[in-house]
Design a protein around this motif. Structure first.
Motif, PDB file in Angstrom:
ATOM      1  N   HIS A 133       0.850  -1.198   0.000  1.00  0.00           N
ATOM      2  CA  HIS A 133       0.000   0.000   0.000  1.00  0.00           C
ATOM      3  C   HIS A 133       0.884   1.246   0.000  1.00  0.00           C
ATOM      4  CE1 HIS A 133      -2.888  -3.032   1.433  1.00  0.00           C
ATOM      5  NE2 HIS A 133      -3.787  -2.255   0.853  1.00  0.00           N
ATOM      6  N   HIS A 134       0.492   2.209  -0.794  1.00  0.00           N
ATOM      7  CA  HIS A 134       1.301   3.422  -0.892  1.00  0.00           C
ATOM      8  C   HIS A 134       0.420   4.619  -1.242  1.00  0.00           C
ATOM      9  CE1 HIS A 134       1.258   1.455  -4.852  1.00  0.00           C
ATOM     10  NE2 HIS A 134       1.420   2.646  -5.400  1.00  0.00           N
ATOM     11  N   ALA A 135       0.920   5.781  -0.880  1.00  0.00           N
ATOM     12  CA  ALA A 135       0.229   7.042  -1.155  1.00  0.00           C
ATOM     13  C   ALA A 135       1.172   7.934  -1.951  1.00  0.00           C
ATOM     14  CB  ALA A 135      -0.184   7.729   0.141  1.00  0.00           C
ATOM     15  N   ASN A 136       0.718   8.347  -3.130  1.00  0.00           N
ATOM     16  CA  ASN A 136       1.481   9.305  -3.916  1.00  0.00           C
ATOM     17  C   ASN A 136       1.164  10.701  -3.371  1.00  0.00           C
ATOM     18  OD1 ASN A 136       2.210   7.141  -5.501  1.00  0.00           O
ATOM     19  ND2 ASN A 136       0.615   7.505  -7.015  1.00  0.00           N
ATOM     20  N   THR A 137       1.995  11.174  -2.471  1.00  0.00           N
ATOM     21  CA  THR A 137       1.662  12.435  -1.803  1.00  0.00           C
ATOM     22  C   THR A 137       1.798  13.640  -2.713  1.00  0.00           C
ATOM     23  OG1 THR A 137       3.929  12.654  -0.962  1.00  0.00           O
ATOM     24  CG2 THR A 137       2.342  11.497   0.433  1.00  0.00           C
ATOM     25  N   ASP A 138       2.577  13.511  -3.791  1.00  0.00           N
ATOM     26  CA  ASP A 138       2.820  14.662  -4.664  1.00  0.00           C
ATOM     27  C   ASP A 138       2.424  14.413  -6.111  1.00  0.00           C
ATOM     28  OD1 ASP A 138       4.052  16.329  -2.673  1.00  0.00           O
ATOM     29  OD2 ASP A 138       5.804  15.030  -2.790  1.00  0.00           O
ATOM     30  N   SER A 139       1.763  13.302  -6.409  1.00  0.00           N
ATOM     31  CA  SER A 139       1.484  13.010  -7.815  1.00  0.00           C
ATOM     32  C   SER A 139       0.224  12.180  -7.975  1.00  0.00           C
ATOM     33  CB  SER A 139       2.671  12.275  -8.458  1.00  0.00           C
ATOM     34  OG  SER A 139       2.902  11.035  -7.819  1.00  0.00           O
ATOM     35  N   ASP A 140      -0.383  12.303  -9.153  1.00  0.00           N
ATOM     36  CA  ASP A 140      -1.437  11.393  -9.595  1.00  0.00           C
ATOM     37  C   ASP A 140      -0.791  10.269 -10.389  1.00  0.00           C
ATOM     38  OD1 ASP A 140      -3.205  13.139  -8.468  1.00  0.00           O
ATOM     39  OD2 ASP A 140      -4.228  13.687 -10.327  1.00  0.00           O
ATOM     40  N   GLU A 141      -1.305   9.067 -10.239  1.00  0.00           N
ATOM     41  CA  GLU A 141      -0.725   7.892 -10.909  1.00  0.00           C
ATOM     42  C   GLU A 141      -1.702   7.339 -11.931  1.00  0.00           C
ATOM     43  OE1 GLU A 141       1.086   4.528  -8.552  1.00  0.00           O
ATOM     44  OE2 GLU A 141      -0.531   3.431  -9.548  1.00  0.00           O
ATOM     45  N   VAL A 142      -1.225   7.157 -13.150  1.00  0.00           N
ATOM     46  CA  VAL A 142      -2.006   6.559 -14.229  1.00  0.00           C
ATOM     47  C   VAL A 142      -1.234   5.345 -14.717  1.00  0.00           C
ATOM     48  CG1 VAL A 142      -3.013   6.899 -16.516  1.00  0.00           C
ATOM     49  CG2 VAL A 142      -2.911   8.816 -14.902  1.00  0.00           C
ATOM     50  N   LEU A 143      -1.869   4.168 -14.715  1.00  0.00           N
ATOM     51  CA  LEU A 143      -1.194   2.932 -15.102  1.00  0.00           C
ATOM     52  C   LEU A 143      -1.980   2.269 -16.222  1.00  0.00           C
ATOM     53  CD1 LEU A 143       1.348   1.406 -14.178  1.00  0.00           C
ATOM     54  CD2 LEU A 143      -0.099   0.055 -12.670  1.00  0.00           C
ATOM     55  N   PHE A 144      -1.313   2.046 -17.358  1.00  0.00           N
ATOM     56  CA  PHE A 144      -1.935   1.383 -18.503  1.00  0.00           C
ATOM     57  C   PHE A 144      -1.415  -0.047 -18.578  1.00  0.00           C
ATOM     58  CE2 PHE A 144      -1.643   0.194 -23.066  1.00  0.00           C
ATOM     59  CZ  PHE A 144      -3.000   0.050 -23.299  1.00  0.00           C
ATOM     60  N   TYR A 145      -2.341  -0.988 -18.569  1.00  0.00           N
ATOM     61  CA  TYR A 145      -1.988  -2.414 -18.561  1.00  0.00           C
ATOM     62  C   TYR A 145      -1.982  -2.919 -19.998  1.00  0.00           C
ATOM     63  CZ  TYR A 145      -3.061  -1.744 -13.636  1.00  0.00           C
ATOM     64  OH  TYR A 145      -3.069  -1.283 -12.348  1.00  0.00           O
ATOM     65  N   SER A 146      -0.792  -3.197 -20.526  1.00  0.00           N
ATOM     66  CA  SER A 146      -0.642  -3.478 -21.953  1.00  0.00           C
ATOM     67  C   SER A 146      -0.745  -4.960 -22.290  1.00  0.00           C
ATOM     68  CB  SER A 146       0.705  -2.936 -22.450  1.00  0.00           C
ATOM     69  OG  SER A 146       0.886  -3.203 -23.811  1.00  0.00           O
ATOM     70  N   GLU A 147      -0.074  -5.807 -21.496  1.00  0.00           N
ATOM     71  CA  GLU A 147      -0.129  -7.245 -21.757  1.00  0.00           C
ATOM     72  C   GLU A 147       0.358  -7.999 -20.525  1.00  0.00           C
ATOM     73  OE1 GLU A 147       3.366  -8.929 -24.103  1.00  0.00           O
ATOM     74  OE2 GLU A 147       3.337  -6.872 -24.877  1.00  0.00           O
ATOM     75  N   GLY A 148       0.038  -9.285 -20.460  1.00  0.00           N
ATOM     76  CA  GLY A 148       0.546 -10.126 -19.390  1.00  0.00           C
ATOM     77  C   GLY A 148      -0.445 -10.342 -18.261  1.00  0.00           C
ATOM     78  N   ASP A 149       0.093 -10.747 -17.114  1.00  0.00           N
ATOM     79  CA  ASP A 149      -0.683 -11.115 -15.946  1.00  0.00           C
ATOM     80  C   ASP A 149      -0.393 -10.125 -14.827  1.00  0.00           C
ATOM     81  OD1 ASP A 149      -2.171 -12.507 -14.076  1.00  0.00           O
ATOM     82  OD2 ASP A 149      -0.511 -13.823 -13.527  1.00  0.00           O
ATOM     83  N   PHE A 150      -1.428  -9.482 -14.299  1.00  0.00           N
ATOM     84  CA  PHE A 150      -1.249  -8.422 -13.314  1.00  0.00           C
ATOM     85  C   PHE A 150      -1.652  -8.952 -11.933  1.00  0.00           C
ATOM     86  CE2 PHE A 150      -2.633  -6.788 -17.440  1.00  0.00           C
ATOM     87  CZ  PHE A 150      -1.442  -6.198 -17.848  1.00  0.00           C
ATOM     88  N   MET A 151      -0.687  -9.611 -11.280  1.00  0.00           N
ATOM     89  CA  MET A 151      -0.986 -10.319 -10.041  1.00  0.00           C
ATOM     90  C   MET A 151      -1.585  -9.407  -8.977  1.00  0.00           C
ATOM     91  SD  MET A 151       1.548 -12.577  -7.607  1.00  0.00           S
ATOM     92  CE  MET A 151       1.782 -13.821  -8.862  1.00  0.00           C
ATOM     93  N   SER A 152      -1.058  -8.200  -8.843  1.00  0.00           N
ATOM     94  CA  SER A 152      -1.535  -7.329  -7.770  1.00  0.00           C
ATOM     95  C   SER A 152      -2.951  -6.837  -8.007  1.00  0.00           C
ATOM     96  CB  SER A 152      -0.596  -6.130  -7.598  1.00  0.00           C
ATOM     97  OG  SER A 152      -0.633  -5.298  -8.747  1.00  0.00           O
TER      98      SER A 152
END
Length: 383
Positions: A307-326
């Motif tokens: 668990h984490h907090a981006n205190t100074d940024s917005d996070e955008v994650l694009f899932y392109s291929e594979g297996d995303f365990m989390s």
């Protein structure tokens, strides 16, 4: 910055008259960044690149999109498969090209995140607002520009410098593209470079991994339209001669490609922080690559992101291929975009930590954008 390249017919000295065997004098164009005090390239045209026969203001695609603050602060899952097509330059619904078909999803004063599925080739385009980084999630195609041709395919990051006239050609479509538009220039992280611009030994990729145009493209049409975007909106310029009349060029400003699979992951005995994955930097944001790699090898390591907090940024994650365990069980899959705004603590899905205990590798391929200014959300993203 990309390294120096020389392509085609270039004179020995810059800013000197350059002619062909018949005595025809080429027109030299200097494309220079930061008021000609930074990187530049010199291009040699058969005709004047400034000769226009018509200019008009137009509206294109999502340029007038209404983006509003993320209020209340809400994490989001954007399914790109459900993002519709844009509109063409006339305002009518149409099949999509890689320029006019873009749908803006997230935006702030530094970056603009768009998605497009292009099933037809685009016309000529020039973006004067800043560099563009285009990630190819699926399909194959070509970026044709005043610098030459660049073949692209799945996993390619394509950096297109500001004000470079270009077009996107679909060869096996649709081209599924994540487009990150900058209000400035996009380049390698400065900590990966020497004082003279060479990639250092600790860098996760190097000059050998970058692909640039190999030869000029020369076309001979007259009265050729080019869509031009600047911070005031869109225009159409009609060039007296085709902009693709460059017989040679040299310099450090040009389109180039880096395949995400050429990014060499940095691993450790315990979980490594996101900066080790950084691939590009741009004003107000960074771009990171997550690729298949060994999991952390400390016997008690927490292998999925804690668990984490981006205190100074917005996070955008694009899932392109594979297996995303989390993200197992969340509905996140190939083509998903997760958006985690500052002010929201996020982490692995329930059960992901337990599921990772015996795992030795992760097979995910994903692109992450962290912005240091808050993003606004468009209706296309909310839908």
């Amino acid at each position: 910055m990309p390294h120096y390249r020389r392509v085609g017919d270039v004179p020995r000295k810059r800013h000197t008259h350059h002619t062909d065997d018949s005595g025809h004098r080429f027109a030299e164009e200097l494309m220079g960044q930061e008021g000609f005090s930074s990187d530049s390239s010199l291009l040699y045209h058969r005709h004047s690149p400034s000769a226009l026969t018509a200019i008009e203001a137009i509206e294109v695609g999502d340029d007038t999109v209404d983006a509003t603050p993320d209020r209340p602060v809400t994490p989001r899952h954007i399914r790109t498969a459900l993002v519709g097509s844009g509109v063409d330059a006339s305002g009518a619904d149409s099949s999509s090209d890689a320029v006019t078909g873009r749908r803006v999803l997230l935006v702030n004063d530094d970056v603009e995140v768009s998605w497009v599925e292009a099933d037809r080739s685009s016309g000529l385009y020039r973006n004067a607002t800043g560099d563009e980084l285009v990630y190819v999630q699926a399909g194959t195609g070509r970026l044709d520009s005043v610098f030459g041709r660049l073949t692209v395919g799945p996993g390619d990051y394509v950096v297109v410098p500001a004000s470079a006239t270009h077009r996107w050609i679909v060869t096996d479509g649709p081209l599924r593209l994540l487009v990150i538009g900058s209000r400035g220039h996009i380049g390698a992280p400065r900590r990966h470079l020497s004082d003279h611009g060479q990639f250092l030994e600790h860098a996760p990729y190097c000059e050998r991994d970058l692909r640039g145009p190999e030869e000029p493209v020369v076309e001979h049409d007259d009265d050729v339209p080019v869509l031009v975007r600047n911070r005031g909106g869109w225009s159409r310029h009609v060039h007296r001669h085709h902009p693709f009349d460059v017989v040679g060029w040299d310099g450090c400003v040009y389109p180039y490609a880096l395949n995400i699979h050429d990014f060499e992951p940095i691993v450790g005995s315990i979980h490594q922080p996101p900066p080790v994955h950084q691939t590009f930097e741009l004003p107000g944001a960074v771009i990171c690559s997550f690729v298949p790699r060994p999991f952390d090898f400390h016997p008690d390591a927490v292998k999925v992101p804690y668990h984490h907090a981006n205190t100074d940024s917005d996070e955008v994650l694009f899932y392109s291929e594979g297996d995303f365990m989390s993200r197992a069980g969340s509905g996140i899959g190939v083509g998903s975009i997760s958006y985690h705004p500052a002010g929201f603590v996020h982490g692995p899905q329930p059960g992901s930590v337990e599921g990772s205990l015996d795992a030795t590798r992760t097979e995910e391929v994903a692109v992450m954008l962290d912005t240091f200014g808050p993003l606004r959300v468009t209706d296309a993203a909310r839908d």
